[in-house]
Design a protein around this motif. Structure first.
Motif, PDB file in Angstrom:
ATOM      1  N   ASN A 294      -0.152 -45.124  81.562  1.00 22.36           N
ATOM      2  CA  ASN A 294       0.198 -45.749  80.404  1.00 22.36           C
ATOM      3  C   ASN A 294      -0.838 -45.888  79.227  1.00 22.36           C
ATOM      4  OD1 ASN A 294       3.058 -46.238  81.247  1.00 22.36           O
ATOM      5  ND2 ASN A 294       2.495 -48.196  82.101  1.00 22.36           N
ATOM      6  N   PRO A 295      -0.514 -45.273  78.134  1.00 21.69           N
ATOM      7  CA  PRO A 295      -1.441 -45.395  77.106  1.00 21.69           C
ATOM      8  C   PRO A 295      -1.999 -46.921  77.022  1.00 21.69           C
ATOM      9  CG  PRO A 295       0.399 -44.250  76.316  1.00 21.69           C
ATOM     10  CD  PRO A 295       0.810 -44.962  77.533  1.00 21.69           C
ATOM     11  N   ASN A 296      -3.418 -47.157  76.749  1.00 16.94           N
ATOM     12  CA  ASN A 296      -4.000 -48.043  76.591  1.00 16.94           C
ATOM     13  C   ASN A 296      -4.901 -48.246  75.281  1.00 16.94           C
ATOM     14  OD1 ASN A 296      -4.857 -49.760  79.502  1.00 16.94           O
ATOM     15  ND2 ASN A 296      -4.232 -47.636  79.611  1.00 16.94           N
ATOM     16  N   ILE A 297      -4.805 -49.464  74.864  1.00 16.63           N
ATOM     17  CA  ILE A 297      -5.723 -50.045  73.637  1.00 16.63           C
ATOM     18  C   ILE A 297      -6.941 -50.627  74.109  1.00 16.63           C
ATOM     19  CG2 ILE A 297      -5.959 -51.344  71.383  1.00 16.63           C
ATOM     20  CD1 ILE A 297      -2.857 -51.268  71.330  1.00 16.63           C
TER      21      ILE A 297
ATOM     22  N   TYR B 174     -14.209 -49.322  77.862  1.00 14.65           N
ATOM     23  CA  TYR B 174     -13.808 -50.575  77.000  1.00 14.65           C
ATOM     24  C   TYR B 174     -13.803 -52.002  78.082  1.00 14.65           C
ATOM     25  CZ  TYR B 174      -8.933 -49.613  78.745  1.00 14.65           C
ATOM     26  OH  TYR B 174      -7.896 -49.517  79.647  1.00 14.65           O
ATOM     27  N   GLN B 175     -14.093 -52.974  77.715  1.00 13.22           N
ATOM     28  CA  GLN B 175     -14.037 -54.203  78.475  1.00 13.22           C
ATOM     29  C   GLN B 175     -12.653 -54.910  78.745  1.00 13.22           C
ATOM     30  OE1 GLN B 175     -16.845 -55.759  75.655  1.00 13.22           O
ATOM     31  NE2 GLN B 175     -18.088 -56.658  77.539  1.00 13.22           N
ATOM     32  N   ILE B 176     -11.831 -54.894  77.599  1.00  9.28           N
ATOM     33  CA  ILE B 176     -10.484 -55.355  77.630  1.00  9.28           C
ATOM     34  C   ILE B 176      -9.719 -54.369  77.181  1.00  9.28           C
ATOM     35  CG2 ILE B 176      -9.061 -57.172  76.339  1.00  9.28           C
ATOM     36  CD1 ILE B 176     -11.576 -58.350  78.247  1.00  9.28           C
ATOM     37  N   GLY B 177      -8.350 -54.328  77.921  1.00  8.44           N
ATOM     38  CA  GLY B 177      -7.499 -53.058  77.650  1.00  8.44           C
ATOM     39  C   GLY B 177      -6.115 -53.851  77.382  1.00  8.44           C
TER      40      GLY B 177
END
Length: 143
Positions: free
Chosen positions: A53-56, A74-77
């Motif tokens: 799935n797409p992630n921010i 990244y650390q948090i997604g």
């Protein structure tokens, strides 16, 4: 399209009430981690195949692989899934820590080694989720 525009389009493409929850969560993470590096992964690999799935993503740390190489990530997604929202807290070495520390108090969520999954923000204790996010950022030592 820059990262912020990609994030805005991704969130806008979610059905309600998930869209509002994703927007609220995105804004809260930006408040918790001011000035953090923003990421958007569209879920495709180098061959343009959909693999997730797409992630921010928020923040930055170096993943260390067994062969000694490192990669910035990244650390948090956060990501929308079929049943709700997933929050990823990456870089924690102890895979039992999140569930043991936050699992009982977070509310209606499943908590694994690095993922907190819930249907809607109203189902969880936001203060506990924020504590888990801040713990993850503190452990990886990134920004």
């Amino acid at each position: 399209m820059d990262v912020q525009e990609q994030i805005k389009a991704y969130v806008a493409g979610q059905p309600e009430p998930k869209r509002t929850d994703m927007q609220t969560l995105h804004m809260r993470i930006l408040e918790l981690l001011p000035g953090c590096k923003l990421w958007f992964l569209d879920g495709r690999d180098s061959e343009n195949k959909v693999v997730s799935n797409p992630n921010i993503g928020y923040g930055s740390y170096n993943i260390k692989y067994a062969d000694g190489t490192t990669k910035e990530f990244y650390q948090i997604g956060i990501s929308a899934n079929t049943t709700g929202i997933s929050v990823y807290v990456l870089g924690i070495k102890d895979k039992t820590y999140l569930a043991q520390t936050y699992g009982k108090e977070i509310g209606k969520a499943s908590v694994t080694g690095y993922c907190i999954k819930f249907k809607a923000l109203k189902d969880i204790n936001m203060n506990i989720l924020e504590a888990a996010i801040l713990y993850g950022v503190g452990v990886t030592g990134g920004s």
